[in-house]
Motif scaffolding. Structure first.
Motif, PDB file in Angstrom:
ATOM      1  N   VAL A 529      40.698  32.126  34.886  1.00 11.55           N
ATOM      2  CA  VAL A 529      40.007  33.220  36.082  1.00 11.55           C
ATOM      3  C   VAL A 529      41.215  33.316  37.176  1.00 11.55           C
ATOM      4  N   SER A 530      41.510  32.178  36.977  1.00 12.81           N
ATOM      5  CA  SER A 530      42.036  31.707  38.275  1.00 12.81           C
ATOM      6  C   SER A 530      44.100  32.428  38.518  1.00 12.81           C
ATOM      7  N   GLU A 531      44.043  32.362  37.084  1.00 13.11           N
ATOM      8  CA  GLU A 531      45.528  32.603  37.013  1.00 13.11           C
ATOM      9  C   GLU A 531      45.843  34.782  37.101  1.00 13.11           C
ATOM     10  N   VAL A 532      44.410  35.078  36.846  1.00 13.59           N
ATOM     11  CA  VAL A 532      44.196  36.593  36.958  1.00 13.59           C
ATOM     12  C   VAL A 532      43.639  37.070  38.079  1.00 13.59           C
ATOM     13  N   SER A 533      43.110  36.400  38.121  1.00 12.33           N
ATOM     14  CA  SER A 533      42.006  36.454  40.132  1.00 12.33           C
ATOM     15  C   SER A 533      42.655  37.450  40.941  1.00 12.33           C
ATOM     16  N   GLN A 534      44.192  37.716  41.380  1.00 10.82           N
ATOM     17  CA  GLN A 534      44.885  38.210  41.883  1.00 10.82           C
ATOM     18  C   GLN A 534      45.436  39.461  41.294  1.00 10.82           C
TER      19      GLN A 534
END
Length: 838
Positions: A529-534
């Protein structure tokens, strides 16, 4: 009788014994004289005479012996003792002789089958008769026979039958019958009448009895026994129901022991038959006949008979329309497990119990005004007519098939019964609560449909990949002869670009059918999720509030990180579109992760999710939700609710395929807001926690780049599709390889058998006749070190799971000219560095 006859015969024999002895003596002398005249020898004659005398003496001694003691043992038994011995609760027992005649039976057998019918000639269906005959023959031959399922002629009762040979001379068959189905509801009601529920009815002024189809009481509550027999502890079972009542000249019903000043009773009959096989009964005739005949309570099933005292406020003591159902009656019907509702003569609902509301899926919304409001438009007129007919006609009951608005594809059986004496109340409706059964049916049907669609999608994608391979390959070959300045160069590039776009669609179909290539790793969902949050923040826009929440102690999952990112992006884009379509584009999007333990799954009692530890991801939006009628279709490929040209219908199907191929589960539902309206949609994804050792995420050696290969090589190309074979041959020949082609597995194997020397085999997987893996195994028996490169549109992971072959490589379709040339060069370069073992 038998012993008496035998005694008379013995007396007659003894009375004629002297004459027989004289005749025997004369016969002996004549025989001896004849023998002496023939032989003229004295000694043989004397020996013959002595032998005859010994035989005569032995016969006389045997005739004087007493009768065999076993004769007394075979005397006719006392069947009254046998009847007493075979009276067992719940088991019908019958004894037949070798002529299939009924010798003895208990009371339950007589009740179920009649005292004039002996097995195997019973009132059952044709299959049951044949099964009984076979069981009888087996019992006479082998000692026992069994009928696992025996159905009555009407289909209402099902038994299990067992026959056993018995008796001193094995002259009898003992039959035992056990009821498997037919009186479950009746047994439940009988038990409740004898307990606190029956006492509660009595305190409310309602006397209840369970009456069989023959008019005999099976069970009654304490108040009924008090009113009918004068003793609340009296056992009413086995007595005539109609004999406990009387009718006056105005057709009012009273207990037989009531005085003239007693208040009349209102009689309600509730048939306890099978809703799926309900027949139309003739109602209950409360008038006892002059001869004390039985009351008619229907032909097929017992009934719950309710007697309500006229003084409890029914009939004229009403405050207005719609008040016919008293609190006592509502309490009674509300406690029964069957869904029940009542209407007035005009078909307006008066009340319904909770089981009825659950069955029509309106437990929260409440009851509508008319029963016709519950069914689809095509069934409204028929149901309205039936309710009016039962409400104004003679007291009777029946059933009809209707389709509820909540279950338009699942017809249900709605029971109707006309009741009298309840003021405005006129029709009793019954409906079994099949909510759970319907839910399971829908889930099974949905899973079966998705599996079938997945197989179809995978097959279509595989065949389409062959076409795209040829198109892309020919475009690459044409581009080699054209430069960017040529007039045809841009057209060829456009064809190639569209082909690549079509290839991406086939990859989505393969994802839905769980046949795409995955690179699973052990990862943490918050990291993904962190990888794709931006990216998600840019996709959803500034008007939508995007919130991320994570639980603690989340377990790792084994999945392809890139595919999980695709899942999150697809769900976020769908949520954004739903919010934009529902208003001014402002809303909320929440992505959260949760930890669900095996104990939580076990408590939930899910029939779909196996008991295990899961890491759950929930994507929830504040859009308008998903229409209930579309919830079962949203994961199907090419199904979309967006405008034409704004969606392919493959986004959610891709999500479904990725989750299922990763071993997880995905569910979609609506979030209920005010007034029961959807307040957004929620997608919940369950991924099993990985408890093993961390998996090496480095790519296998077959995918590592080898040194530049420029030594050429001899290739055997096996492909059944002519266009793909031609493209691959031209591409590999252009790269400097010597290519030998074959159109199927048999032809490719023949090249090896004939002594062909090759450095690599390039083969399709699915081919008519001998497929690629079978051909490779046959070749390995000849040359076990020969490498094989498989071309396929199916997933590499699935291919390696199904094909256990060493030194095997894979290239997915569709591929370009450059891709297949590089792949072959990579394999040959790698083979040069590996030790050869041929």
């Amino acid at each position: 009788m038998k012993q008496t006859l035998r005694g008379a015969d013995a007396g007659a024999i003894l009375a004629g014994q002297p004459a027989r002895l004289a005749a025997l003596g004369v016969a002996l002398l004549v025989s001896a004289a004849v023998l002496w005249l023939i032989t003229q020898q004295v000694i043989p004659t004397i020996a013959f005479l002595c032998g005859l005398l010994v035989l005569a003496a032995a016969g006389f001694a045997v005739s004087r012996m007493p009768a065999n003691a076993d004769d007394a043992a075979f005397a006719a038994p006392d069947w009254s003792v046998t009847v007493t011995a075979i009276e067992q609760p719940g088991i019908a027992i019958a004894i037949t002789d070798r002529a299939n005649r009924l010798t003895c039976a208990n009371a339950l057998y007589a009740e179920w089958f009649g005292a004039n019918h002996a097995p195997p000639s019973l009132a059952v269906d044709r299959a049951g008769l044949e099964a009984l005959a076979i069981a009888a023959r087996q019992a006479w031959r082998d000692g026992s026979g069994v009928v696992a399922r025996l159905e009555s002629a009407g289909g209402h009762d099902i038994w299990r039958a067992h026959a056993e040979r018995a008796g001193r001379g094995d002259d009898y068959l003992v039959w035992r019958f056990e009821l498997l189905r037919g009186e479950d509801i009746a047994l439940t009601v009988a038990g409740r009448l004898a307990g606190p529920f029956g006492a509660l009815l009595s305190r409310a002024g309602i006397e209840a009895a369970l009456v069989g189809a023959d008019g005999i009481i099976r069970a009654a509550n304490q108040g009924f026994a008090e009113r009918a027999a004068g003793d609340g502890s009296a056992t009413m079972a086995g007595q005539e129901y109609a004999a406990q009542l009387r009718i006056d000249e105005r057709d009012q019903i009273f207990f037989a022991r009531d005085t003239r000043r007693a208040s009349p009773q209102t009689l309600i009959q509730i048939p306890l038959d099978d809703p799926d096989k309900r027949g139309v009964s003739t109602g209950f005739d409360a008038k006892p006949s002059a001869a004390g005949g039985r009351a008619n309570v229907g032909e097929d099933a017992p009934s719950l008979m309710l007697l309500i005292d006229g003084g409890v406020g029914l009939g004229g003591n009403l405050d207005g329309p719609g008040q016919a159902a008293t609190p006592q009656l509502e309490a009674l019907l509300g406690a029964l497990p069957l869904g029940l509702a009542m209407t007035d003569r005009d078909g307006r609902f008066l009340f319904a119990n909770s089981a009825f509301l659950r069955a029509i899926d309106l437990e929260d919304a409440g009851l509508p005004q008319f029963p016709s409001d519950l069914v689809v438009r095509e069934d409204k007129a028929a149901l309205s007519d039936a309710v009016r007919r039962f409400g104004r006609g003679p007291g009777s009951n029946g059933d009809m098939a209707v389709r509820l608005l909540s279950q338009p594809d699942e017809p249900v059986s709605l029971g109707l019964a006309g009741v009298r004496g309840l003021g405005e109340a006129a029709v009793l409706l019954s409906l079994a609560d099949s909510t759970e059964e319907t839910r399971l049916k829908r889930q099974i049907a949905q899973a079966t449909k998705m599996q079938a669609v997945g197989q179809l999608a995978g097959g279509v994608a595989h065949d389409f990949n062959n076409v795209l391979t040829a198109i892309i390959g020919y475009c690459d070959l044409m581009l080699l002869r054209h430069t960017p300045g040529d007039s045809d160069y841009d057209d060829i590039q456009q064809i190639r670009a569209n082909s690549n776009r079509a290839a991406s669609l086939t990859r989505q179909l393969l994802a839905f059918s769980r046949q795409q290539t995955l690179r699973p790793e052990v990862v943490q969902l918050p990291d993904i999720v962190s990888e794709v949050s931006q990216l998600l923040k840019r996709l959803v826009g500034e008007k939508i509030t995007f919130t991320i929440r994570h639980d603690r102690d989340l377990g790792p999952v084994r999945a392809d990180p890139q595919q999980l990112e695709q899942v999150i992006v697809n769900l976020a884009v769908n949520a954004r579109d739903a919010i934009n379509a529902n208003g001014d584009g402002t809303g909320k999007l929440t992505l959260s992760t949760r930890r669900v333990s095996a104990s939580d799954v076990r408590k939930a009692g899910s029939d779909i999710i196996p008991v295990a530890d899961y890491t759950v991801m929930v994507v929830q939006d504040s859009g308008g939700g998903i229409p209930p009628e579309l919830l079962g279709k949203i994961f199907e490929p090419f199904f979309t609710t967006k405008e034409q040209g704004k969606g392919t219908g493959l986004g959610l199907s891709t999500v479904y395929g990725i989750v299922k191929q990763s071993g997880g589960f995905i569910f979609a539902d609506n979030i209920k807001g005010l007034h029961g309206r959807p307040d957004g949609a929620r997608f919940t994804i369950y991924l099993p926690v990985h408890h093993g050792e961390p998996v090496d995420t480095s790519k296998p050696v077959i995918d590592q780049k080898a040194s530049k290969w420029s030594g050429g090589g001899r290739l055997l190309l096996v492909e059944d599709e002519a266009m793909v074979r031609a493209v691959a041959e031209r591409a590999l020949t252009r790269a400097g390889y010597a290519v030998t082609t074959a159109s199927d597995g048999e032809e490719g194997l023949a090249e090896i058998v004939r002594g062909g020397e090759f450095d690599l085999i390039v083969s399709d997987v699915v081919m008519p006749g001998m497929d690629g893996p079978t051909m490779a195994r046959e070749i390995r028996a000849i040359n076990r070190a020969l490498p094989v490169l498989f071309m396929s549109g199916y997933a590499e992971e699935q291919l390696r799971r199904d094909i256990d072959i060493d030194n095997m490589y894979f290239i997915p379709k569709p591929f370009s000219v450059q891709q297949i040339s590089d792949k072959v060069g990579s394999i040959l370069g790698l083979q040069e560095r590996l030790p050869q073992d041929k």
